[in-house]
Design an enzyme around this catalytic site. Structure first.
Site, mmCIF file in Angstrom:
data_model
loop_
_atom_site.group_PDB
_atom_site.id
_atom_site.type_symbol
_atom_site.label_atom_id
_atom_site.label_comp_id
_atom_site.label_asym_id
_atom_site.label_seq_id
_atom_site.Cartn_x
_atom_site.Cartn_y
_atom_site.Cartn_z
ATOM 1 N N ARG A 1 -9.103 -13.547 8.198
ATOM 2 C CA ARG A 1 -10.425 -13.968 8.676
ATOM 3 C C ARG A 1 -10.416 -14.166 10.185
ATOM 4 O O ARG A 1 -11.441 -14.039 10.846
ATOM 5 C CB ARG A 1 -10.858 -15.238 7.920
ATOM 6 C CG ARG A 1 -9.924 -16.397 8.097
ATOM 7 C CD ARG A 1 -10.101 -17.449 7.008
ATOM 8 N NE ARG A 1 -9.451 -17.089 5.756
ATOM 9 C CZ ARG A 1 -9.492 -17.825 4.649
ATOM 10 N NH1 ARG A 1 -10.150 -18.963 4.637
ATOM 11 N NH2 ARG A 1 -8.888 -17.422 3.563
ATOM 12 N N LYS A 55 5.143 -17.050 3.682
ATOM 13 C CA LYS A 55 4.938 -16.785 2.258
ATOM 14 C C LYS A 55 6.258 -16.905 1.503
ATOM 15 O O LYS A 55 7.319 -16.726 2.101
ATOM 16 C CB LYS A 55 4.415 -15.344 2.073
ATOM 17 C CG LYS A 55 2.969 -15.141 2.441
ATOM 18 C CD LYS A 55 2.559 -13.697 2.186
ATOM 19 C CE LYS A 55 1.121 -13.439 2.581
ATOM 20 N NZ LYS A 55 0.130 -14.184 1.781
HETATM 21 N N1 BES Z 1 -3.221 -10.969 2.810
HETATM 22 C C1 BES Z 1 -3.370 -12.203 2.152
HETATM 23 C C2 BES Z 1 -4.189 -12.079 0.860
HETATM 24 C C3 BES Z 1 -3.523 -11.310 -0.225
HETATM 25 C C4 BES Z 1 -2.649 -11.940 -1.093
HETATM 26 C C5 BES Z 1 -3.803 -9.981 -0.404
HETATM 27 C C6 BES Z 1 -2.057 -11.216 -2.106
HETATM 28 C C7 BES Z 1 -3.216 -9.267 -1.408
HETATM 29 C C8 BES Z 1 -2.336 -9.891 -2.269
HETATM 30 C C9 BES Z 1 -4.081 -13.213 3.049
HETATM 31 O O1 BES Z 1 -3.814 -13.095 4.394
HETATM 32 C C10 BES Z 1 -3.610 -14.548 2.617
HETATM 33 O O2 BES Z 1 -2.456 -14.826 2.784
HETATM 34 N N2 BES Z 1 -4.520 -15.360 2.099
HETATM 35 C C11 BES Z 1 -4.206 -16.651 1.639
HETATM 36 C C12 BES Z 1 -5.296 -17.577 2.087
HETATM 37 C C13 BES Z 1 -4.978 -19.022 1.926
HETATM 38 C C14 BES Z 1 -3.867 -19.428 2.868
HETATM 39 C C15 BES Z 1 -6.225 -19.833 2.203
HETATM 40 C C16 BES Z 1 -4.101 -16.604 0.113
HETATM 41 O O3 BES Z 1 -4.851 -15.833 -0.512
HETATM 42 O O4 BES Z 1 -3.252 -17.289 -0.421
HETATM 43 MN MN MN Z 2 -2.053 -14.134 4.961
#
Ligand code: BES
Ligand code: MN
Ligand code: ZN
Length: 497
Positions: free
Chosen positions: A354, A280
């Site tokens: 997921r 990230k």
């Molecule tokens: N934990 C994150 C989702 C999230 C993001 C929760 C910001 C709270 C605040 C999740 O694991 C994630 O990174 N999801 C990605 C999915 C994408 C790679 C398809 C996202 O939401 O960007």
């Molecule tokens: Mn994630």
């Protein structure tokens, strides 16, 4: 903090502190009128001087009133009487709480609960009040050394019932709300704890502590070796890039009859989500310590169920892992085999929630669930769609989804349904495996749920995406305790009373 419900005419019994409402403009509520009478019209006189109009959110402390009825009185603005409903009631209760917590008041007689709120009864008002006050009292000081912030003086609150036959239902609502608040407190503590403290093993330890405190709870924890034996390839793949070993936690509350099928609650327990190899960006990455908000809510609910000795079978299941980049971490393009036997091409290691959930959702088949509800901080897209107001709910059973929507509406811990149409499933196509773990940018929350739906065909299932509601960013950064109220209300409603 102690709460009780009473019915009496406020202003007739002496009290150290009475809270009474004033409508706009300068219109006394019934309770305020009673105080006014007992103080020789002191309130009317004060309001005439223009000190308070009764606007929403206003508060005014009164000391040294004539008579002996109250050492101090807190007037709370209620807004226009005609418009008084759920939202103004919540605002008034929040304003009251803020004023009380800044004062030296220890024992309080709160008469706001006798105000008529359209469509809502005393138990509802009592439930809301307890949650609001407990929310105000919550502090997270575990990691502050030296002088801790002073605790508020508030110790006891009497809620005015208005009607004698509302006292017993009110008391029951108070008990339920206190347990819910205690559960929320645990949920918040866990999500606020940093990733170097709140690890998968830590979550398992917290489950153990809950079990020790209640005879109705039974606990099983799987370590990596046990997960390997089960074949939880997806959960293991996520945990592989971290020095912190993953854990799979099954905590059962056996409050119902032996043969009663349990409600199963599944929580995403990513104790820190760096994104893995699909790292990230750095901004606000610290907040990804709350990526175990679903797991924390499951433990919060289990704590509340145990405290209430809820006569119902509820199982909490947590898939806990840390998502980190490392030499052993999963790479984009890797293909893994899930517990269900289906294979997944991991195109983005940041879509890890997921992956841990899919193995948990397969595992719970053996519990013969009456219904399965998973909760997860699953997608940033959910925050884009619904903001921080509502959880997203998606599921394969209309009745179950409706139950969750109503529970949210009742507690004002709201949820909103998104569609789970088949057409979205196409986005998960992989050229190399049964499915990919991402579905592209459009409808990110829906395609994440589509992925989960491929592992929940054997039972009634709903998914709560709590990415927006579980956490506050900005000045008041921290965990909220949501969706514990929604889930508790869902369970209360299932009890059929
Ligand atoms: N934990 C994150 C989702 C999230 C993001 C929760 C910001 C709270 C605040 C999740 O694991 C994630 O990174 N999801 C990605 C999915 C994408 C790679 C398809 C996202 O939401 O960007
Ligand atoms: Mn994630
Ligand atoms: Zn995540």
């Amino acid at each position: 903090m102690e709460f009780s419900v009473q019915s009496g005419i406020p202003g007739t019994q002496p009290s150290p502190c009475i809270v009474a409402g004033v409508f706009e403009r300068r219109k006394l509520s019934a309770a305020a009128k009673a105080v006014d009478r007992a103080t020789d019209g002191a309130l009317t006189a004060l309001l005439k001087r223009g000190d308070m109009d009764g606007e929403r959110g206003q508060t005014l402390w009164l000391h040294h009133l004539p008579g002996t009825v109250a050492e101090r009185v807190l007037l709370v603005g209620l807004g226009k009487e005609k418009e008084f409903g759920e939202a103004p009631f919540r605002e008034a209760t929040a304003a009251m709480t803020r004023a009380l917590l800044q004062s030296g008041a220890e024992r309080v007689h709160n008469t706001l609960t006798e105000l008529p709120v359209k469509g809502r009864d005393l138990p509802w008002k009592a439930f809301q009040t307890v949650l609001a006050v407990e929310d105000g009292l919550y502090r997270f000081d575990e990691f502050r050394t030296g002088k801790k912030r002073p605790r508020p003086a508030l110790k006891q609150m009497i809620l005015e019932a208005g009607d004698e036959d509302q006292v017993a239902p009110g008391e029951r609502a108070v008990a339920r709300a206190r347990a819910t608040a205690a559960g929320m407190g645990l949920t918040r503590d866990l999500a606020n704890r940093p990733g170097n403290v709140c690890t998968p093993v830590h979550l398992a330890e917290e489950a153990k502590a809950l079990k020790k405190a209640s005879k109705d709870l039974k606990l099983e924890v799987l370590d990596e070796e046990a997960m390997e034996k089960e074949g939880m390839g997806a959960l293991l793949a996520v945990g592989r890039g971290s020095e912190q070993p993953p854990r799979f936690i099954i905590l059962q509350h056996r409050g119902g009859d032996k043969g009663d099928k349990p409600v199963v609650l599944v929580g995403k327990g990513i104790t820190f989500d760096s994104g893995g190899i699909s790292l990230k960006p750095g901004e606000a990455m610290d907040e990804m310590k709350y990526d175990m908000g679903g797991a924390a809510a499951v433990l919060g609910v289990m704590k509340a169920c145990a405290e209430l000795q809820l006569p119902m079978n509820v199982v909490g299941v947590i898939a806990a892992a840390e998502n980190m980049p490392d030499g052993r971490a999963t790479r984009p393009g890797d293909i893994i085999k899930t517990l269900s036997g289906q294979t997944v091409e991991i195109l983005n290691t940041d879509a890890e929630g997921r992956l841990v959930l899919c193995d948990a959702l397969t595992y719970v088949e053996r519990l013969e669930p009456a219904a399965v509800v998973d909760m997860a901080t699953l997608t940033g897209a959910c925050i884009i769609a619904l903001g921080h107001q509502a959880s997203a709910v998606l599921g394969n059973d209309t009745t179950l989804v409706q139950e969750l929507l109503s529970a949210g509406q009742e507690t004002l811990d709201r949820a909103w349904e998104l569609p789970l149409w088949d057409e979205y499933q196409e986005q998960l196509k992989s050229n190399f495996a049964d499915m990919a773990n991402i579905g592209g940018r459009p409808a990110g929350t829906i395609t994440a749920a589509c992925f989960l739906s491929r592992f929940t065909r054997k039972y009634k299932w709903a998914h709560l995406d709590i990415a927006g509601v579980a956490w506050k960013s900005g000045k008041e950064k921290g965990a909220t305790g949501r969706p514990v109220p929604l889930v508790m209300q869902f369970l209360f409603n299932r009890l059929g009373d």
